[in-house]
Design a protein around this motif. Structure first.
Motif: not given
Length: 73
Positions: A68-70, A72
Motif C-alpha cells: 500500500s502507498q503511504r 501523505s
C-alpha cells in the motif's frame, strides 16, 4: 485472535522480498479473483492476511498483492 488466511506461495515469495511496514507486518492492497481490491490490509510475516469478522476469503481467492502507498498525512 483475528481470522487469517494464508496467501498463495507465489505471493508470499513476492512479499518476502519487500520491506515491512512495521515490525513483522506489511500493509498491502490485495486483489481477489472476483475483481475486488482490499486496500491497506495487514499481512503478518509476509504470509498471513488478517481478515475482518465478516469476511470469508480463502487462499485460492487471492490473486495479487502490492504494498500500500503511504498516505501523505
Amino acid at each position: 485472535m483475528p481470522q487469517q488466511v494464508k496467501l498463495p506461495e507465489t505471493l508470499i515469495a513476492i512479499l518476502s522480498g519487500l520491506p515491512e511496514s512495521g515490525m513483522g507486518y506489511q500493509l498491502v492492497d490485495i486483489t481477489l479473483k472476483d475483481g475486488r481490491t482490499l486496500s491497506r490490509r495487514k499481512v503478518l510475516n509476509a504470509e498471513f492476511l488478517l481478515l475482518e469478522e465478516t469476511e470469508n476469503i480463502h487462499t485460492e481467492d487471492v490473486t495479487g498483492v502490492m504494498l500500500s502507498q503511504r498516505s501523505s498525512s
